[in-house]
Motif scaffolding. Structure first.
Motif, PDB file in Angstrom:
ATOM      1  N   ARG A 111       0.849  -1.208   0.017  1.00 26.35           N
ATOM      2  CA  ARG A 111       0.085  -0.106   0.011  1.00 26.35           C
ATOM      3  C   ARG A 111       0.806   1.196   0.145  1.00 26.35           C
ATOM      4  O   ARG A 111       0.431   2.436  -0.043  1.00 26.35           O
ATOM      5  N   THR A 112       2.228   0.992   0.041  1.00 23.01           N
ATOM      6  CA  THR A 112       2.949   2.388   0.172  1.00 23.01           C
ATOM      7  C   THR A 112       3.694   2.714  -1.185  1.00 23.01           C
ATOM      8  O   THR A 112       4.283   3.634  -1.193  1.00 23.01           O
ATOM      9  N   GLY A 113       3.397   2.066  -2.352  1.00 24.66           N
ATOM     10  CA  GLY A 113       3.673   2.200  -3.439  1.00 24.66           C
ATOM     11  C   GLY A 113       3.335   3.601  -4.470  1.00 24.66           C
ATOM     12  O   GLY A 113       2.272   4.245  -3.418  1.00 24.66           O
ATOM     13  N   LYS A 114       3.557   4.045  -5.493  1.00 23.78           N
ATOM     14  CA  LYS A 114       3.079   5.155  -5.908  1.00 23.78           C
ATOM     15  C   LYS A 114       2.053   4.759  -6.890  1.00 23.78           C
ATOM     16  O   LYS A 114       1.733   3.985  -7.338  1.00 23.78           O
ATOM     17  N   PRO A 115       0.945   5.579  -6.707  1.00 26.92           N
ATOM     18  CA  PRO A 115      -0.210   5.341  -7.596  1.00 26.92           C
ATOM     19  C   PRO A 115      -0.163   5.006  -8.818  1.00 26.92           C
ATOM     20  O   PRO A 115       0.653   5.619  -9.442  1.00 26.92           O
ATOM     21  N   ASP A 116      -1.055   4.474  -9.492  1.00 23.06           N
ATOM     22  CA  ASP A 116      -1.066   4.179 -10.931  1.00 23.06           C
ATOM     23  C   ASP A 116      -1.726   5.482 -11.454  1.00 23.06           C
ATOM     24  O   ASP A 116      -2.350   6.109 -11.352  1.00 23.06           O
ATOM     25  N   ALA A 117      -0.614   5.788 -12.646  1.00 18.30           N
ATOM     26  CA  ALA A 117      -0.649   7.113 -13.124  1.00 18.30           C
ATOM     27  C   ALA A 117      -1.960   7.373 -13.888  1.00 18.30           C
ATOM     28  O   ALA A 117      -2.698   8.548 -13.823  1.00 18.30           O
ATOM     29  N   VAL A 118      -2.549   6.392 -14.616  1.00 17.54           N
ATOM     30  CA  VAL A 118      -3.974   6.411 -15.340  1.00 17.54           C
ATOM     31  C   VAL A 118      -5.186   6.736 -14.134  1.00 17.54           C
ATOM     32  O   VAL A 118      -5.961   7.677 -14.346  1.00 17.54           O
ATOM     33  N   LEU A 119      -4.988   5.931 -13.128  1.00  8.19           N
ATOM     34  CA  LEU A 119      -6.125   6.100 -12.310  1.00  8.19           C
ATOM     35  C   LEU A 119      -6.011   7.414 -11.370  1.00  8.19           C
ATOM     36  O   LEU A 119      -6.988   7.919 -10.903  1.00  8.19           O
ATOM     37  N   VAL A 125      -6.878   2.775  -6.905  1.00 11.29           N
ATOM     38  CA  VAL A 125      -6.487   3.913  -6.513  1.00 11.29           C
ATOM     39  C   VAL A 125      -7.855   4.650  -5.879  1.00 11.29           C
ATOM     40  O   VAL A 125      -9.231   4.403  -6.308  1.00 11.29           O
ATOM     41  N   THR A 126      -7.760   5.187  -4.756  1.00  9.90           N
ATOM     42  CA  THR A 126      -9.120   5.552  -3.984  1.00  9.90           C
ATOM     43  C   THR A 126      -8.901   7.131  -4.021  1.00  9.90           C
ATOM     44  O   THR A 126      -7.982   7.838  -3.658  1.00  9.90           O
ATOM     45  N   HIS A 127      -9.945   7.772  -4.679  1.00 11.38           N
ATOM     46  CA  HIS A 127      -9.962   9.302  -4.690  1.00 11.38           C
ATOM     47  C   HIS A 127     -10.891   9.929  -3.351  1.00 11.38           C
ATOM     48  O   HIS A 127     -11.982   9.305  -3.201  1.00 11.38           O
ATOM     49  N   LEU A 128     -10.574  10.991  -2.814  1.00 13.26           N
ATOM     50  CA  LEU A 128     -11.176  11.456  -1.702  1.00 13.26           C
ATOM     51  C   LEU A 128     -11.512  12.750  -2.057  1.00 13.26           C
ATOM     52  O   LEU A 128     -10.712  13.771  -2.828  1.00 13.26           O
ATOM     53  N   PHE A 129     -12.763  12.956  -1.679  1.00 14.97           N
ATOM     54  CA  PHE A 129     -13.483  14.580  -1.863  1.00 14.97           C
ATOM     55  C   PHE A 129     -14.091  14.921  -0.545  1.00 14.97           C
ATOM     56  O   PHE A 129     -14.573  14.134   0.219  1.00 14.97           O
ATOM     57  N   GLU A 130     -13.984  16.415  -0.495  1.00 11.25           N
ATOM     58  CA  GLU A 130     -14.458  17.180   0.537  1.00 11.25           C
ATOM     59  C   GLU A 130     -16.153  16.926   0.461  1.00 11.25           C
ATOM     60  O   GLU A 130     -16.723  16.823  -0.467  1.00 11.25           O
ATOM     61  N   SER A 131     -16.623  16.606   1.763  1.00 11.87           N
ATOM     62  CA  SER A 131     -18.091  16.419   1.903  1.00 11.87           C
ATOM     63  C   SER A 131     -18.768  17.764   2.361  1.00 11.87           C
ATOM     64  O   SER A 131     -18.581  18.467   3.247  1.00 11.87           O
ATOM     65  N   ARG A 132     -19.682  18.134   1.484  1.00 12.71           N
ATOM     66  CA  ARG A 132     -20.535  19.253   1.871  1.00 12.71           C
ATOM     67  C   ARG A 132     -22.166  18.998   2.248  1.00 12.71           C
ATOM     68  O   ARG A 132     -22.996  19.874   2.290  1.00 12.71           O
ATOM     69  N   LEU A 133     -22.051  17.596   2.442  1.00 15.97           N
ATOM     70  CA  LEU A 133     -23.462  17.199   2.795  1.00 15.97           C
ATOM     71  C   LEU A 133     -23.714  17.784   4.371  1.00 15.97           C
ATOM     72  O   LEU A 133     -22.962  17.673   5.341  1.00 15.97           O
ATOM     73  N   PRO A 134     -25.088  18.229   4.506  1.00 15.29           N
ATOM     74  CA  PRO A 134     -25.172  18.694   5.748  1.00 15.29           C
ATOM     75  C   PRO A 134     -25.313  17.551   6.835  1.00 15.29           C
ATOM     76  O   PRO A 134     -25.850  16.496   6.478  1.00 15.29           O
ATOM     77  N   GLY A 135     -24.972  18.045   7.874  1.00 10.41           N
ATOM     78  CA  GLY A 135     -24.574  16.898   9.152  1.00 10.41           C
ATOM     79  C   GLY A 135     -23.462  16.127   8.922  1.00 10.41           C
ATOM     80  O   GLY A 135     -22.950  15.381   9.938  1.00 10.41           O
TER      81      GLY A 135
END
Length: 173
Positions: A27-35, A69-79
């Motif tokens: 899990r510590t490798g570099k991410p796939d460039a395409v993904l 690859v896991t992409h993370l986005f900020e949540s603006r969902l109320p609560g």
């Protein structure tokens, strides 16, 4: 007593990559460039389960393994302030076709979470038992009924003596 071999050993140790505790080596490798560059694909996939206004900025792309690859986005969902939307993307080797594996919402370090569950037996405090005893004392009748059942025969508003005089004494024959 030569201090140089000890110093040489410490230099060798510092050159080795430092592993994070609890994280497997793969899990510590570099991410796939395409993904890693497929941010729009990840955002579009999350828009399938949430409104576009509830999805914030792209925060990170983390590798989960070979071509995952896991992409993370900020949540603006109320609560759910402080939470993060995630999209797990993958692809086959030598393929440019991206597959969405999983979508969801994860808490981050800044998230407000419910406290850990505590079994009922451990939640009861001595103060709680004292409050219950006080409530039980208030609920019990203040006047105790007489030991003999004569008062039970009296009509409401009559005393036990009145009920005896009307019905007559059992000794009178």
């Amino acid at each position: 007593m030569n201090p140089e071999p000890e110093q040489a050993e410490s230099k060798v140790e510092s050159k080795a990559p430092k592993r994070r505790a609890g994280v497997p080596v793969w899990r510590t490798g570099k991410p796939d460039a395409v993904l890693a560059t497929a941010v729009d694909t990840a955002r579009t996939a999350i828009e399938g389960i949430a409104k576009a206004s509830e999805i914030g900025d792209h925060l990170a792309a983390r590798t989960e393994g070979d071509r995952v690859v896991t992409h993370l986005f900020e949540s603006r969902l109320p609560g759910y302030i402080g939470w993060q939307w995630y999209a797990v993307l993958t692809r086959n080797s030598r393929s440019k076709v991206i597959t969405v594996n999983e979508l969801g919402l994860l808490p981050s370090e800044d998230s407000i979470l419910a406290p850990e569950w505590v079994p009922w037996a451990e939640r009861v405090r001595p103060e709680d038992a004292q409050e219950q005893d006080a409530e039980d004392a208030q609920d019990s009748p203040e006047d105790e009924e007489p030991a003999d059942g004569e008062a039970a025969e009296a009509a409401p508003g009559e005393s036990a003596a009145d009920a005896e005089s009307e019905s007559g004494s059992p000794d009178q024959g």
